[in-house]
Design a protein around this motif. Structure first.
Motif, short mmCIF file in Angstrom:
data_model
loop_
_atom_site.label_atom_id
_atom_site.label_comp_id
_atom_site.label_asym_id
_atom_site.label_seq_id
_atom_site.Cartn_x
_atom_site.Cartn_y
_atom_site.Cartn_z
N THR A 100 88.28 0.92 13.92
CA THR A 100 87.44 1.09 15.11
C THR A 100 86.20 1.91 14.80
O THR A 100 85.09 1.58 15.24
CB THR A 100 88.27 1.77 16.21
OG1 THR A 100 89.54 1.14 16.27
CG2 THR A 100 87.57 1.64 17.55
N VAL A 101 86.40 3.01 14.03
CA VAL A 101 85.26 3.85 13.65
C VAL A 101 84.24 3.03 12.86
O VAL A 101 83.04 3.10 13.11
CB VAL A 101 85.74 5.07 12.83
CG1 VAL A 101 84.57 5.75 12.14
CG2 VAL A 101 86.46 6.05 13.71
N LYS B 100 83.82 -0.19 12.91
CA LYS B 100 83.20 -1.21 13.75
C LYS B 100 82.06 -0.61 14.57
O LYS B 100 81.03 -1.23 14.79
CB LYS B 100 84.25 -1.81 14.68
CG LYS B 100 84.39 -3.31 14.52
CD LYS B 100 85.28 -3.94 15.57
CE LYS B 100 86.65 -3.37 15.67
NZ LYS B 100 87.53 -4.09 16.60
N ASN B 101 82.27 0.64 15.04
CA ASN B 101 81.27 1.23 15.93
C ASN B 101 80.15 1.94 15.19
O ASN B 101 79.07 2.10 15.74
CB ASN B 101 81.96 2.22 16.87
CG ASN B 101 82.78 1.52 17.91
OD1 ASN B 101 82.26 0.68 18.63
ND2 ASN B 101 84.06 1.83 17.98
N ARG B 102 80.39 2.39 13.97
CA ARG B 102 79.40 3.23 13.29
C ARG B 102 78.98 2.69 11.94
O ARG B 102 78.01 3.18 11.36
CB ARG B 102 79.96 4.63 13.08
CG ARG B 102 80.23 5.34 14.38
CD ARG B 102 81.10 6.54 14.12
NE ARG B 102 81.34 7.26 15.36
CZ ARG B 102 80.59 8.25 15.78
NH1 ARG B 102 79.57 8.66 15.06
NH2 ARG B 102 80.86 8.87 16.91
N LYS C 11 89.97 -3.06 20.84
CA LYS C 11 89.12 -2.55 21.91
C LYS C 11 87.76 -2.13 21.36
O LYS C 11 87.68 -1.51 20.32
CB LYS C 11 89.78 -1.36 22.59
CG LYS C 11 89.21 -1.06 23.95
CD LYS C 11 90.08 -0.07 24.72
CE LYS C 11 89.63 1.34 24.53
NZ LYS C 11 90.45 2.31 25.24
N GLU C 12 86.73 -2.46 22.06
CA GLU C 12 85.40 -1.99 21.70
C GLU C 12 85.10 -0.73 22.49
O GLU C 12 85.19 -0.71 23.70
CB GLU C 12 84.34 -3.04 22.06
CG GLU C 12 84.40 -4.29 21.21
CD GLU C 12 83.81 -4.08 19.83
OE1 GLU C 12 82.99 -3.16 19.69
OE2 GLU C 12 84.16 -4.83 18.92
N ILE C 13 84.75 0.36 21.78
CA ILE C 13 84.41 1.60 22.46
C ILE C 13 82.90 1.72 22.54
O ILE C 13 82.22 1.67 21.52
CB ILE C 13 85.01 2.81 21.72
CG1 ILE C 13 86.52 2.70 21.69
CG2 ILE C 13 84.59 4.10 22.39
CD1 ILE C 13 87.18 3.74 20.86
N GLU C 14 82.41 1.85 23.74
CA GLU C 14 80.94 1.95 23.87
C GLU C 14 80.49 3.38 23.62
O GLU C 14 81.09 4.30 24.11
CB GLU C 14 80.49 1.53 25.27
CG GLU C 14 80.55 0.02 25.49
CD GLU C 14 81.92 -0.38 25.99
OE1 GLU C 14 82.57 0.47 26.59
OE2 GLU C 14 82.33 -1.53 25.75
#
Lengths: 167, 103
Positions: free
Chosen positions: B85-86, B88-90, A164-167
């Motif tokens: 996830t962290v 990937k986003n940051r 999942k991609e979290i915006e």
């Protein structure tokens, strides 16, 4: 012989554990942690826990640490930057205070544990797969089933989180 | 000729490993290393369980160790997914820079 094996593998475990904490590169820490787990597996064997020793090698050193190494390589994690903004006092006082703390703790444990006959290899044979399995599927059947549900939930959570991609 | 090892030595080793795990958890700033420190603490507790199991001549401690291993496996799977996830986003692994829940 027992005491020799214990001291050898306990020192390996402590050395590798110190290495886990001290090393700046995650991959070195991960390999040191594998060393800790291998040494602990030998100590489990000395304590007569054959099944747990095998599970330690297969599950911890085999599955979990491979997952760690896999993620470290996937993220291409480099070394930690030199600690900026951390006071020098922590650096110089940390190790002596930690040693004193461990010394006190050892003293308390030494005092409070009754001096029994001690641990010698072969004195306790209740840790074979047969014994563990019998207990696991009779008395501890409900917790065992609960862990299976837990693992299922963890798998689903990992899949959902990883895609999942979290915006 | 075998010399018996006192039970307290096993418990002291367990305490040392747990203390090192706590030190790593508190002082390291790489998320993955912090996570490995947690695994170190779980291993230290497992050693205590098995040592007491030997002392009491009961297999129950082995069962608890087994359950701790299962929980550690589940925790590693979910935790590493969170780390992915962290990242990937940051695009960072420093715990000081991931501070959205602070204050």
């Amino acid at each position: 012989m027992d005491i020799f094996l214990f001291i050898l593998f306990a020192s390996i475990a402590v050395f590798c554990a110190v290495n886990v904490v001290v090393q700046t590169h995650p991959i070195t820490s991960a390999l040191s942690l594998v060393g800790v787990m291998g040494a602990l597996a030998v100590l489990y064997l000395l304590l007569g826990a054959e099944f747990i020793a095998a599970a330690q090698i297969v599950v911890y050193a085999g599955a979990i640490m491979v997952l760690f190494v896999f993620v470290i390589m996937l993220l291409n994690a480099g070394g930690e930057a030199k600690s900026a903004g951390r006071s020098q006092m922590v650096r110089w006082l940390g190790i002596p205070l930690f040693t004193i703390f461990i010394g006190l703790l050892s003293y308390i444990v030494q005092r409070s544990v009754p001096a029994g006959p001690g641990v010698s290899f072969g004195q306790f044979t209740g840790g074979t797969p047969r014994d563990v399995g019998r207990l696991l599927f009779t008395q501890y059947l409900l917790p065992f089933e609960a862990t299976s549900v837990l693992v299922l939930i963890a798998i689903l959570g990992a899949v959902v989180l990883a895609r999942k991609e979290i915006e | 000729m075998t010399t018996a090892v006192p039970l307290s030595w096993y418990l002291i080793l367990s305490a040392i490993l747990f203390g090192l795990g706590v030190a790593g958890f508190v002082f390291r700033r790489n998320i993955i290393t912090v996570f490995m420190s947690i695994e170190l603490m779980l291993n230290a507790v497992n050693l205590s369980f098995v040592a007491f199991s030997y002392q009491l001549r009961q297999t129950d401690g082995h069962i608890y160790t087994f359950f701790v291993m299962v929980v550690a496996a589940a925790e590693a799977a979910v935790g590493l997914a969170i780390i992915l996830t962290v990242f990937k986003n940051r695009a960072t692994l420093e715990i000081d820079e991931v501070s959205d829940l602070k204050n």
